[in-house]
Design a protein around this motif. Structure first.
Motif, PDB file in Angstrom:
ATOM      1  N   THR A  65      -1.832  21.453 -33.727  1.00  0.00           N
ATOM      2  CA  THR A  65      -2.644  21.522 -35.107  1.00  0.00           C
ATOM      3  C   THR A  65      -3.884  20.977 -34.826  1.00  0.00           C
ATOM      4  O   THR A  65      -4.873  21.451 -35.097  1.00  0.00           O
ATOM      5  CB  THR A  65      -1.797  21.197 -36.041  1.00  0.00           C
ATOM      6  OG1 THR A  65      -0.627  21.974 -36.399  1.00  0.00           O
ATOM      7  CG2 THR A  65      -2.660  21.637 -37.446  1.00  0.00           C
ATOM      8  N   VAL A 114      -4.989  31.183 -33.438  1.00  0.00           N
ATOM      9  CA  VAL A 114      -4.098  31.506 -34.620  1.00  0.00           C
ATOM     10  C   VAL A 114      -3.995  32.909 -34.856  1.00  0.00           C
ATOM     11  O   VAL A 114      -2.900  33.624 -35.316  1.00  0.00           O
ATOM     12  CB  VAL A 114      -4.251  30.698 -35.788  1.00  0.00           C
ATOM     13  CG1 VAL A 114      -4.137  29.321 -35.691  1.00  0.00           C
ATOM     14  CG2 VAL A 114      -5.647  31.310 -36.365  1.00  0.00           C
ATOM     15  N   LEU A 134      -8.032  29.318 -40.403  1.00  0.00           N
ATOM     16  CA  LEU A 134      -7.065  28.167 -40.172  1.00  0.00           C
ATOM     17  C   LEU A 134      -6.570  27.784 -41.420  1.00  0.00           C
ATOM     18  O   LEU A 134      -5.086  27.708 -41.338  1.00  0.00           O
ATOM     19  CB  LEU A 134      -7.574  27.018 -39.333  1.00  0.00           C
ATOM     20  CG  LEU A 134      -8.196  27.116 -37.931  1.00  0.00           C
ATOM     21  CD1 LEU A 134      -8.728  25.879 -37.572  1.00  0.00           C
ATOM     22  CD2 LEU A 134      -7.060  27.727 -36.850  1.00  0.00           C
ATOM     23  N   TYR A 139      -2.379  28.398 -41.816  1.00  0.00           N
ATOM     24  CA  TYR A 139      -1.446  27.173 -42.176  1.00  0.00           C
ATOM     25  C   TYR A 139      -0.817  26.876 -43.597  1.00  0.00           C
ATOM     26  O   TYR A 139       0.344  26.627 -43.589  1.00  0.00           O
ATOM     27  CB  TYR A 139      -2.032  25.726 -41.552  1.00  0.00           C
ATOM     28  CG  TYR A 139      -2.279  25.581 -40.196  1.00  0.00           C
ATOM     29  CD1 TYR A 139      -0.974  25.481 -39.374  1.00  0.00           C
ATOM     30  CD2 TYR A 139      -3.622  25.569 -39.482  1.00  0.00           C
ATOM     31  CE1 TYR A 139      -1.094  25.413 -38.164  1.00  0.00           C
ATOM     32  CE2 TYR A 139      -3.401  25.564 -38.246  1.00  0.00           C
ATOM     33  CZ  TYR A 139      -2.506  25.653 -37.435  1.00  0.00           C
ATOM     34  OH  TYR A 139      -2.325  25.315 -35.964  1.00  0.00           O
TER      35      TYR A 139
END
Length: 92
Positions: free
Chosen positions: A6, A24, A53, A57
């Motif tokens: 990450t 991603v 992102l 996440y």
């Protein structure tokens, strides 16, 4: 993905935003939009990349804790990002 990957994706996104989106979202509309925004200006491409992102996440964490399905994030076309990369989560 672990913490190290990450952090690596975030650092790569700081220097070249399409790499983070590719990591991603894969090769699709989100990547195309990000490349166009990056060509128009580095800041718009970076903002879009960090938005992708963030959604990825955030959805990944919500799926991990078993939270209910959130509404689709606007401006994100990748089902992988919408589901946080979790198979079967966020798909109907």
């Amino acid at each position: 993905m672990g913490v190290v990957s990450t952090v690596l994706i975030v650092l790569l996104t700081l220097f070249f935003p399409p790499i983070g989106v590719l990591a991603v979202a894969g090769c699709g509309m989100d990547l195309f939009i990000n490349v166009c925004l990056t060509l128009l200006g580095f800041l718009p491409g970076t903002i879009h990349a960090f938005y992708v992102l963030y959604v990825y996440y955030d959805r990944r964490e919500q799926a991990r804790i078993g939270a209910p399905l959130p509404p689709r994030a606007s401006g994100i076309y990748s089902n992988r990002v919408q589901s946080g990369g979790m198979h079967g989560y966020g798909t109907m």
